[in-house]
Motif scaffolding. Sequence first.
Motif, PDB file in Angstrom:
ATOM      1  N   SER A  44       0.837  -1.210   0.000  1.00  0.00           N
ATOM      2  CA  SER A  44       0.000   0.000   0.000  1.00  0.00           C
ATOM      3  C   SER A  44       0.869   1.257   0.000  1.00  0.00           C
ATOM      4  CB  SER A  44      -0.927   0.024   1.218  1.00  0.00           C
ATOM      5  OG  SER A  44      -1.856  -1.027   1.149  1.00  0.00           O
ATOM      6  N   GLN A  82      -7.658   0.468  -0.345  1.00  0.00           N
ATOM      7  CA  GLN A  82      -7.871  -0.770   0.407  1.00  0.00           C
ATOM      8  C   GLN A  82      -9.088  -0.640   1.312  1.00  0.00           C
ATOM      9  OE1 GLN A  82      -4.254  -2.036   2.319  1.00  0.00           O
ATOM     10  NE2 GLN A  82      -5.093  -3.990   2.951  1.00  0.00           N
ATOM     11  N   ASP A 165      -6.173  -1.553  -4.650  1.00  0.00           N
ATOM     12  CA  ASP A 165      -5.504  -2.130  -3.485  1.00  0.00           C
ATOM     13  C   ASP A 165      -6.412  -3.184  -2.849  1.00  0.00           C
ATOM     14  OD1 ASP A 165      -3.801  -2.645  -1.394  1.00  0.00           O
ATOM     15  OD2 ASP A 165      -3.590  -0.549  -0.769  1.00  0.00           O
ATOM     16  N   GLU A 166      -6.090  -4.422  -3.058  1.00  0.00           N
ATOM     17  CA  GLU A 166      -6.848  -5.568  -2.513  1.00  0.00           C
ATOM     18  C   GLU A 166      -8.355  -5.434  -2.725  1.00  0.00           C
ATOM     19  OE1 GLU A 166      -5.634  -7.335   1.132  1.00  0.00           O
ATOM     20  OE2 GLU A 166      -3.682  -6.372   1.076  1.00  0.00           O
TER      21      GLU A 166
HETATM   22 MG   LIG Z   1      -2.034  -2.749   2.182  1.00  0.00          MG
END
Ligand SMILES: [Mg+2]
Length: 255
Positions: A44, A82, A165-166
């Motif tokens: 991140s 995220q 992000d994810e």
């Molecule tokens: Mg992360």
Amino acid sequence: MQSIIEIKQLSYRYEKDIVLENINITVPDGSFLAIVGPNGSGKSTLLKLILGLLKLQKGEILLFGQEISKFKDRQKIGYVSQKANSFNTGFPATVFEVVASGLTKKLGLFTFFKKEHAKKVNEALDAVGMKGFTNRNIGELSGGQQQRVFIARALVSEPKLLILDEPTVGVDAENVNSFYQMLGDLNKRRAITLLLVTHDIGTISEKVTHVACLNKHLHFHGETHEFEQLNSDGLSKVYGHDIHLLAHHHDHGGL
Ligand SMILES: [Mg+2]
Ligand SMILES: Nc1ncnc2c1ncn2[C@@H]1O[C@H](COP(=O)(O)OP(=O)(O)OP(=O)(O)O)[C@@H](O)[C@H]1O
């Protein structure tokens, strides 16, 4: 072919802790790069540096061939963080409004909506397979559906590069595949360069063109087929366990 992102000798520290050290990554135009690595490995942080949310300390980042400090064309880059999926579900906004808010960067907050803007919102929702949900309240959707809406919000300003992000946190195993299928389509059919942080390396290896394994250092960066041929010893050092076993388990139901 122009590189969309070029990262050269990048290092970063939070106060005393070095979290990224001497990272070199090139993201070619039209590619789909998955960044993998354990929790706390700096994934991140790397995205935030690329997005200019954290200030560069050491090394270089070029975006669309331009030094990041001079890069102004922010609307070329779409981002879903995220934490997007921990959205307050009581928030009174429709799917349409959430996606349309992605246009305000371009339009300014008090611009009236025109037909063409509504068209863009609908196209973005179509691209993520959420066409029928326009007037639903965002809070009524499942986690996976909300993720798609946030991707539509990032897509509505027609970025050349999409950074996620994810995005599959909160998407159940059954829907993860169709989610990645949708990302693969965005990459191929709309020629959007994709940068994705994920833990689902097994599920996505068919969709991504490149893989980067990060754990403070860059342990591997190359094309997906090279990643699949890698000696598993090298990678278990990154993850603490054999990531290949994981990948093959997903793909072929075990070795
Ligand atoms: Mg992360
Ligand atoms: N704002 C901050 N201040 C100080 N340390 C931070 C900050 N943000 C992250 N860190 C630390 O930097 C390291 C890398 O964090 P980062 O969020 O980049 O990891 P990550 O790879 O994204 O992890 P995850 O898979 O859990 O999301 C971690 O050790 C984290 O505790």
